[in-house]
Design an enzyme around this catalytic site. Structure first.
Site, PDB file in Angstrom:
ATOM      1  N   ASN A 205      -9.021  11.014  -2.065  1.00 15.80           N
ATOM      2  CA  ASN A 205      -7.630  10.780  -1.676  1.00 15.80           C
ATOM      3  C   ASN A 205      -6.721  11.662  -2.538  1.00 15.80           C
ATOM      4  OD1 ASN A 205      -5.771   8.970  -0.185  1.00 15.80           O
ATOM      5  ND2 ASN A 205      -5.229   8.137  -2.212  1.00 15.80           N
ATOM      6  N   HIS A 241       3.020  11.734   0.794  1.00 13.41           N
ATOM      7  CA  HIS A 241       4.310  11.457   0.149  1.00 13.41           C
ATOM      8  C   HIS A 241       5.216  12.642   0.461  1.00 13.41           C
ATOM      9  CE1 HIS A 241       3.005   7.903  -1.964  1.00 13.41           C
ATOM     10  NE2 HIS A 241       1.959   8.537  -2.446  1.00 13.41           N
ATOM     11  N   GLU A 270      -0.711   6.921   2.125  1.00 11.82           N
ATOM     12  CA  GLU A 270       0.392   6.451   1.265  1.00 11.82           C
ATOM     13  C   GLU A 270       1.726   6.979   1.776  1.00 11.82           C
ATOM     14  OE1 GLU A 270      -0.338   7.299  -2.897  1.00 11.82           O
ATOM     15  OE2 GLU A 270      -2.444   6.714  -2.774  1.00 11.82           O
ATOM     16  N   ASP A 272       5.241   8.030   2.786  1.00  9.27           N
ATOM     17  CA  ASP A 272       6.684   7.790   2.695  1.00  9.27           C
ATOM     18  C   ASP A 272       7.392   9.124   2.874  1.00  9.27           C
ATOM     19  OD1 ASP A 272       6.159   8.712   0.028  1.00  9.27           O
ATOM     20  OD2 ASP A 272       6.323   6.688  -0.790  1.00  9.27           O
TER      21      ASP A 272
HETATM   22  O1  G3I Z   1       3.120  -3.524 -15.441  1.00  8.16           O
HETATM   23  C1  G3I Z   1       4.235  -2.958 -16.124  1.00  8.16           C
HETATM   24  C2  G3I Z   1       5.184  -4.039 -16.571  1.00  8.16           C
HETATM   25  O2  G3I Z   1       4.540  -4.884 -17.471  1.00  8.16           O
HETATM   26  C3  G3I Z   1       6.420  -3.377 -17.191  1.00  8.16           C
HETATM   27  O3  G3I Z   1       7.360  -4.348 -17.488  1.00  8.16           O
HETATM   28  C4  G3I Z   1       7.036  -2.371 -16.234  1.00  8.16           C
HETATM   29  C5  G3I Z   1       8.203  -1.638 -16.847  1.00  8.16           C
HETATM   30  O4  G3I Z   1       8.270  -0.305 -16.447  1.00  8.16           O
HETATM   31  O5  G3I Z   1       6.058  -1.425 -15.869  1.00  8.16           O
HETATM   32  C6  G3I Z   1       4.946  -1.982 -15.224  1.00  8.16           C
HETATM   33  O6  G3I Z   1       4.051  -0.959 -14.892  1.00  8.16           O
HETATM   34  C7  G3I Z   1       4.421  -0.131 -13.795  1.00  8.16           C
HETATM   35  C8  G3I Z   1       3.340  -0.237 -12.731  1.00  8.16           C
HETATM   36  O7  G3I Z   1       3.612   0.654 -11.672  1.00  8.16           O
HETATM   37  C9  G3I Z   1       3.230  -1.637 -12.164  1.00  8.16           C
HETATM   38  O8  G3I Z   1       4.424  -2.015 -11.550  1.00  8.16           O
HETATM   39  C10 G3I Z   1       4.543   1.295 -14.297  1.00  8.16           C
HETATM   40  O9  G3I Z   1       5.637   1.418 -15.166  1.00  8.16           O
HETATM   41  C11 G3I Z   1       4.717   2.243 -13.122  1.00  8.16           C
HETATM   42  O10 G3I Z   1       4.624   3.560 -13.593  1.00  8.16           O
HETATM   43  C12 G3I Z   1       3.643   2.009 -12.091  1.00  8.16           C
HETATM   44  O11 G3I Z   1       3.910   2.859 -10.984  1.00  8.16           O
HETATM   45  C13 G3I Z   1       2.880   2.990 -10.039  1.00  8.16           C
HETATM   46  C14 G3I Z   1       2.405   4.437  -9.973  1.00  8.16           C
HETATM   47  O12 G3I Z   1       1.417   4.560  -8.978  1.00  8.16           O
HETATM   48  C15 G3I Z   1       1.825   4.937 -11.276  1.00  8.16           C
HETATM   49  O13 G3I Z   1       1.456   6.285 -11.155  1.00  8.16           O
HETATM   50  C16 G3I Z   1       3.439   2.582  -8.694  1.00  8.16           C
HETATM   51  O14 G3I Z   1       3.775   1.205  -8.713  1.00  8.16           O
HETATM   52  C17 G3I Z   1       2.397   2.861  -7.611  1.00  8.16           C
HETATM   53  O15 G3I Z   1       2.962   2.624  -6.365  1.00  8.16           O
HETATM   54  C18 G3I Z   1       1.956   4.309  -7.700  1.00  8.16           C
HETATM   55  O16 G3I Z   1       1.017   4.577  -6.712  1.00  8.16           O
HETATM   56  C19 G3I Z   1       0.490   5.921  -6.693  1.00  8.16           C
HETATM   57  C20 G3I Z   1      -0.909   5.828  -6.128  1.00  8.16           C
HETATM   58  O17 G3I Z   1      -1.678   4.940  -6.885  1.00  8.16           O
HETATM   59  C21 G3I Z   1      -1.575   7.200  -6.085  1.00  8.16           C
HETATM   60  N1  G3I Z   1      -0.754   8.156  -5.376  1.00  8.16           N
HETATM   61  C22 G3I Z   1       0.624   8.236  -5.837  1.00  8.16           C
HETATM   62  C23 G3I Z   1       1.302   6.887  -5.821  1.00  8.16           C
HETATM   63  C24 G3I Z   1       2.744   6.990  -6.200  1.00  8.16           C
HETATM   64  O18 G3I Z   1       2.889   7.370  -7.545  1.00  8.16           O
END
Ligand code: G3I
Length: 352
Positions: A205, A241, A270, A272
């Site tokens: 992916n 994306h 994914e 958007d």
């Molecule tokens: O869990 C912590 C929480 O404890 C804290 O309070 C909060 C404050 O920032 O952060 C939380 O962690 C976040 C996590 O998502 C869970 O919500 C991280 O900061 C945040 O960076 C993380 O983002 C995720 C991202 O992947 C990381 O790269 C997104 O939700 C998620 O949708 C995204 O998904 C990725 C796919 O896995 C792969 N392809 C790209 C896609 C978009 O980036």
């Protein structure tokens, strides 16, 4: 016994008539027919699924979960199955978040695209905070894959086994996996995942592989090579994306088709379509065109099995946090109201 005495049958019939007349039966054929077709219903008419990502914190929002449960037939956990969540201490596994989403999906008769086993991001500190020999790291990776895939065996439709393995120019991304294990980690990961759940569809992916170009070419060559060596690979996930300011990937359909011809499934995993804020009617219309076109592209290629949006509402999109000043990327707005993109998807799927 398959037969019922005739008087009993008459009684059952009379009772049913009374219930219907009183409007007491849920989901009579007439009602089922009147319910507007969901994106999942429309996609199923083409033998496809229509899915959404979701994440655990959102599941307390009942207006949100009601649409999530009703409109889609495939669910992806946005974070709950990633390494930091599932193996926070070495050898200590935590299935809480992944299980919550799998159980919700099961309750709603939805399948699950599981995401993701091998990635360079969202790894726990115990893994990134020290040096590993190749033998040590291979054992860590093998144990993680076998344990997690066994846990979800029979409960998920597919796995994103390796996520985002290539750079934009088509060279291997210099991750902890590549640096320590070399390119062979990809075939190893696929074999271990297959060993742990022989029925799950196994995917590679990535993003920015929607169009034909150096990065998607790298996947094409890798897939060809893995197939030739009988490594268990079932599909390529194109994250999609997209961003209005960078143009639509016009070679998407050709690209999907070349992977199909290798004997692989493809999926838009994914999706958007973000824009530079503020939102205007013009941008929403352009976004709708893109959603329509990418849906049509998938329908036009036999082995494109389905489409997943990276959550369905702007309320829970990852975009604003990662691309300040951008957003409004999904088919439903922050108030959970459908946008032009939603109606464009319906149209592409042959609905009204
Ligand atoms: O869990 C912590 C929480 O404890 C804290 O309070 C909060 C404050 O920032 O952060 C939380 O962690 C976040 C996590 O998502 C869970 O919500 C991280 O900061 C945040 O960076 C993380 O983002 C995720 C991202 O992947 C990381 O790269 C997104 O939700 C998620 O949708 C995204 O998904 C990725 C796919 O896995 C792969 N392809 C790209 C896609 C978009 O980036």
């Amino acid at each position: 016994s398959r037969t019922m005495p005739r008087n009993r049958l008459r009684l059952v019939g009379a009772l049913a008539a009374i219930l219907v007349a009183a409007g007491l039966t849920a989901g009579t054929p007439a009602q089922a027919h009147d319910r507007p077709a969901t994106l999942a219903d429309l996609a199923q008419r083409h033998g496809r699924y229509f899915g959404s990502a979701t994440d655990n914190p959102e599941l307390t929002d009942t207006a949100y979960t009601s649409l999530l449960g009703g409109e889609f037939d495939m669910i992806t956990p946005g974070n709950g199955m990633k390494w930091y969540a599932t193996e926070p201490q070495q050898g200590v596994f935590d299935w809480t978040n992944g299980d919550q989403i799998v159980n919700l999906a099961r309750k709603n008769h939805q399948r699950v695209r599981a995401h993701t086993l091998v990635w360079h991001s969202q790894l726990p500190d115990w893994l990134t905070g020290r040096e590993w020999t190749a033998d040590e790291l291979r054992a860590v990776l093998k144990n993680h894959i076998l344990t997690e895939v066994r846990h979800y065996r029979g409960k998920v439709y597919s796995w994103d086994v390796v996520n985002e393995a290539f750079n934009e120019d088509g060279t291997y991304r210099d991750t902890i996996w590549y640096k320590t294990l070399g390119p062979g980690y990809i075939a190893d990961a696929l074999r271990w995942a297959h060993q742990a759940d022989p029925h799950a569809k196994l995917y590679l992916n990535d993003y920015n592989i929607e169009a034909v170009g150096p990065k998607s070419d790298a996947y094409y060559q890798l897939a060809q090579d893995l197939k030739a060596r009988h490594v268990p690979l079932d599909g390529i996930g194109l994250q999609a994306h997209l961003a209005l300011q960078y143009g639509y990937p016009t070679t998407l359909e050709d690209n999907l088709r070349r992977f199909s011809k290798l004997g692989l499934d493809t999926a838009l995993t994914e999706v958007d379509v973000r824009m530079i804020l503020p939102v205007t009617d013009e941008k929403l219309a352009q976004q709708a065109d893109w959603y329509r076109d990418l849906t049509s592209a998938c329908l036009a290629v036999r082995r494109c099995v389905g489409i997943t949006v990276w959550d369905y509402t702007d309320k829970y999109s990852w975009i604003p946090a990662f691309f300040p000043g951008e957003g409004a990327a999904l088919p439903w707005d922050e108030q959970l109201q459908p946008k032009p993109a939603y109606f464009a998807i319906r149209e592409a799927l042959g609905g009204k």
